[in-house]
Design an enzyme around this catalytic site. Sequence first.
Site, PDB file in Angstrom:
ATOM      1  N   GLU A 210     -16.220  16.682 -24.956  1.00  0.00           N
ATOM      2  CA  GLU A 210     -16.648  17.263 -26.183  1.00  0.00           C
ATOM      3  C   GLU A 210     -17.971  17.392 -26.265  1.00  0.00           C
ATOM      4  O   GLU A 210     -18.358  18.211 -27.068  1.00  0.00           O
ATOM      5  CB  GLU A 210     -15.724  16.175 -27.157  1.00  0.00           C
ATOM      6  CG  GLU A 210     -16.409  15.101 -27.286  1.00  0.00           C
ATOM      7  CD  GLU A 210     -15.708  14.348 -28.694  1.00  0.00           C
ATOM      8  OE1 GLU A 210     -15.667  14.661 -29.629  1.00  0.00           O
ATOM      9  OE2 GLU A 210     -15.155  13.292 -28.174  1.00  0.00           O
TER      10      GLU A 210
ATOM     11  N   ASP B 156     -21.868  27.072   7.118  1.00  0.00           N
ATOM     12  CA  ASP B 156     -22.864  26.469   7.184  1.00  0.00           C
ATOM     13  C   ASP B 156     -23.545  26.872   8.422  1.00  0.00           C
ATOM     14  O   ASP B 156     -24.898  26.800   8.607  1.00  0.00           O
ATOM     15  CB  ASP B 156     -22.282  25.025   7.585  1.00  0.00           C
ATOM     16  CG  ASP B 156     -21.912  24.263   6.340  1.00  0.00           C
ATOM     17  OD1 ASP B 156     -21.782  24.912   5.230  1.00  0.00           O
ATOM     18  OD2 ASP B 156     -21.504  23.084   6.389  1.00  0.00           O
TER      19      ASP B 156
ATOM     20  N   ARG C 200     -37.947   9.182   3.194  1.00  0.00           N
ATOM     21  CA  ARG C 200     -39.272   9.667   3.564  1.00  0.00           C
ATOM     22  C   ARG C 200     -40.048  10.345   2.698  1.00  0.00           C
ATOM     23  O   ARG C 200     -41.281  10.331   2.494  1.00  0.00           O
ATOM     24  CB  ARG C 200     -39.342  10.533   5.026  1.00  0.00           C
ATOM     25  CG  ARG C 200     -38.742  11.851   4.836  1.00  0.00           C
ATOM     26  CD  ARG C 200     -38.844  12.649   6.022  1.00  0.00           C
ATOM     27  NE  ARG C 200     -40.231  12.654   6.619  1.00  0.00           N
ATOM     28  CZ  ARG C 200     -40.407  12.623   8.018  1.00  0.00           C
ATOM     29  NH1 ARG C 200     -39.541  12.828   9.050  1.00  0.00           N
ATOM     30  NH2 ARG C 200     -41.750  12.643   8.557  1.00  0.00           N
TER      31      ARG C 200
ATOM     32  N   TYR D 195     -27.295  14.475  -0.972  1.00  0.00           N
ATOM     33  CA  TYR D 195     -25.847  14.108  -1.510  1.00  0.00           C
ATOM     34  C   TYR D 195     -25.177  12.925  -0.706  1.00  0.00           C
ATOM     35  O   TYR D 195     -24.431  12.201  -0.947  1.00  0.00           O
ATOM     36  CB  TYR D 195     -25.353  15.271  -2.129  1.00  0.00           C
ATOM     37  CG  TYR D 195     -24.633  16.072  -0.828  1.00  0.00           C
ATOM     38  CD1 TYR D 195     -23.435  15.952  -0.375  1.00  0.00           C
ATOM     39  CD2 TYR D 195     -25.286  17.187  -0.308  1.00  0.00           C
ATOM     40  CE1 TYR D 195     -22.820  16.736   0.694  1.00  0.00           C
ATOM     41  CE2 TYR D 195     -24.844  17.886   0.687  1.00  0.00           C
ATOM     42  CZ  TYR D 195     -23.609  17.621   1.043  1.00  0.00           C
ATOM     43  OH  TYR D 195     -22.979  18.377   2.099  1.00  0.00           O
TER      44      TYR D 195
ATOM     45  N   CYS E 138     -15.947  16.469   3.310  1.00  0.00           N
ATOM     46  CA  CYS E 138     -15.683  16.040   1.959  1.00  0.00           C
ATOM     47  C   CYS E 138     -14.161  15.736   1.535  1.00  0.00           C
ATOM     48  O   CYS E 138     -14.407  14.956   0.743  1.00  0.00           O
ATOM     49  CB  CYS E 138     -15.883  17.601   1.195  1.00  0.00           C
ATOM     50  SG  CYS E 138     -15.233  19.023   2.088  1.00  0.00           S
TER      51      CYS E 138
ATOM     52  N   HIS F 162     -11.127  15.493 -28.762  1.00  0.00           N
ATOM     53  CA  HIS F 162     -11.684  14.190 -29.334  1.00  0.00           C
ATOM     54  C   HIS F 162     -10.527  13.455 -28.991  1.00  0.00           C
ATOM     55  O   HIS F 162      -9.472  13.559 -29.489  1.00  0.00           O
ATOM     56  CB  HIS F 162     -12.482  14.343 -30.848  1.00  0.00           C
ATOM     57  CG  HIS F 162     -12.667  12.833 -31.057  1.00  0.00           C
ATOM     58  ND1 HIS F 162     -13.812  12.228 -30.554  1.00  0.00           N
ATOM     59  CD2 HIS F 162     -12.184  12.059 -31.952  1.00  0.00           C
ATOM     60  CE1 HIS F 162     -14.095  11.196 -31.203  1.00  0.00           C
ATOM     61  NE2 HIS F 162     -12.943  10.964 -32.083  1.00  0.00           N
TER      62      HIS F 162
ATOM     63  N   CYS G  16     -15.227  19.821   6.588  1.00  0.00           N
ATOM     64  CA  CYS G  16     -14.831  19.445   5.277  1.00  0.00           C
ATOM     65  C   CYS G  16     -13.441  18.742   5.673  1.00  0.00           C
ATOM     66  O   CYS G  16     -13.344  17.456   4.942  1.00  0.00           O
ATOM     67  CB  CYS G  16     -14.340  20.498   4.600  1.00  0.00           C
ATOM     68  SG  CYS G  16     -13.694  20.253   2.850  1.00  0.00           S
TER      69      CYS G  16
ATOM     70  N   LYS H 276     -14.062  11.916   2.638  1.00  0.00           N
ATOM     71  CA  LYS H 276     -14.946  11.381   2.064  1.00  0.00           C
ATOM     72  C   LYS H 276     -14.762  11.011   0.442  1.00  0.00           C
ATOM     73  O   LYS H 276     -14.916   9.786  -0.139  1.00  0.00           O
ATOM     74  CB  LYS H 276     -16.599  12.099   1.951  1.00  0.00           C
ATOM     75  CG  LYS H 276     -17.579  11.539   1.083  1.00  0.00           C
ATOM     76  CD  LYS H 276     -18.657  12.478   0.786  1.00  0.00           C
ATOM     77  CE  LYS H 276     -18.128  13.623   0.042  1.00  0.00           C
ATOM     78  NZ  LYS H 276     -18.771  14.705  -0.312  1.00  0.00           N
TER      79      LYS H 276
ATOM     80  N   GLU I  45     -23.971   9.456  -1.688  1.00  0.00           N
ATOM     81  CA  GLU I  45     -22.560   9.200  -1.839  1.00  0.00           C
ATOM     82  C   GLU I  45     -22.236   8.036  -1.049  1.00  0.00           C
ATOM     83  O   GLU I  45     -21.441   6.941  -1.333  1.00  0.00           O
ATOM     84  CB  GLU I  45     -21.755  10.306  -1.486  1.00  0.00           C
ATOM     85  CG  GLU I  45     -22.008  11.574  -2.418  1.00  0.00           C
ATOM     86  CD  GLU I  45     -21.478  12.881  -1.901  1.00  0.00           C
ATOM     87  OE1 GLU I  45     -21.115  13.636  -2.585  1.00  0.00           O
ATOM     88  OE2 GLU I  45     -21.053  13.167  -0.550  1.00  0.00           O
TER      89      GLU I  45
END
Length: 451
Positions: free
Chosen positions: A445, A306, A201, A180, A50, A440, A45, A53, A184
């Site tokens: 919302e 992981d 694939r 993902y 992450c 708002h 990470c 990235k 990304e």
Amino acid sequence: MSDTEYDYDLFTIGIGSGGTRASRVAAAHGAKVAAAEEYRVGGTCVIRGCVPKKMLVYGAHFAEDLVDAQKFGWQIEGKSFDWKVLRDNVLADVDRLEGAYTETLENHDVTIFKERATITGDHEITLESGRVVTARYILIATGARPRMPECKGAEHAISSNEAFHLDEVPKRIIIAGGGYIANEFAGIFHEFGSKVTLVNRGDAILRSYDEAVRDRLLQISLMKGIEFKFNTIFEYIEPCDDGRYRVKLSDCEEEIVDLVMFAVGRVPNTEGLGLENVGVELGENGEVKVDEFSKTNVDYIYAVGDVTDRVQLTPVAIREGQAFADSVFGEGKPYAVDHSCIASAVFSHPPIAAVGMTEGEAKNKLGSVKVYQSDFRPMKNVLAGRNERSLFKMVCDAGNDKIVGIHMIAPEAPEMMQAAAIAVKAGLTKADFDATTAIHPTMAEELVLMK
């Protein structure tokens, strides 16, 4: 609480997010802790995942923001992008974070060995230097690595690990994968000016996400100019004399590209750890098999993150590391991590966020469901003249009105989802959302206005 029979109460192999949390918390409970890391403290990470990235994602967003700014009255003359400036700044911050992780462990008196560690016997760990130590408990937290598929010339492709160290942005890149990471980086490279082709694939992207949301991302990506090839595999990758690559895909003509990137999943890092020396059981994908308390079939060996291939997300690894340390070294009752209803995000352009069941999953499990949607064009896009629509989707159990899933694709969707995920985890109903006054004007919302 140190056990004098062993050198350490806990020896952690792998100092990523899960290993760091487990080691720190165990030490705070009074345990004598050591941890080994053969690469860099911080794990996937922080070092090659992450965090860097997301920094690239931020950088990529400016490509569209600088264009949109003109409709808001801003004139930006002579704008240009320097990849090396962004790359070097990102890598410098990675260095800072590695130092912060190291300092956190050292402040909790965790002994750090910056070398490979192997289990060589019962309660025994041998370091690469040859030093042998013993531990009452051993925690495996070695994470996972990118899967590199077998095809002719696959060694010429990069993985996400190398993407952070490129000397230049490729003019033409093929990215293999539909998950993902692939989506990304497709968005990142596209915004930096690359011609991007995503090769899968299978016949769909982001299979674990709700169909309506992933279809919307596909539509927007195509509109931006990203090319997709489904039901396609690599036949070969061959280097050219000019540094580029000749690529042949099934059912496609041969083409020349600057770079090929594989993002086709991740493999648990269990090879060479000596797990076979003590009989630790592994799964079909090489993952360490554990029970709900992260314990392996060997009573004193645990695993988190992981490497267990349960849910490959950093916050999950952190929670697993916390639960392990509290349960084994704390004074309270042991507890397990609830792996259900975990929110997630895809930092694509625009990003996706989700929590709970998709519409299809809910129908299969519950039978009767109610679905509410809001399909709208964000205010910023309207003024900017950007024809890009967002989609919010809420899935409810028709029997009791309980919200079982929320899915969205929109600017800042992950930021909105964090709060919404709490509501879903808490078991709130559609009526609870309807009774909440909207803020708002915001995109958020729409969560309380869906019909």
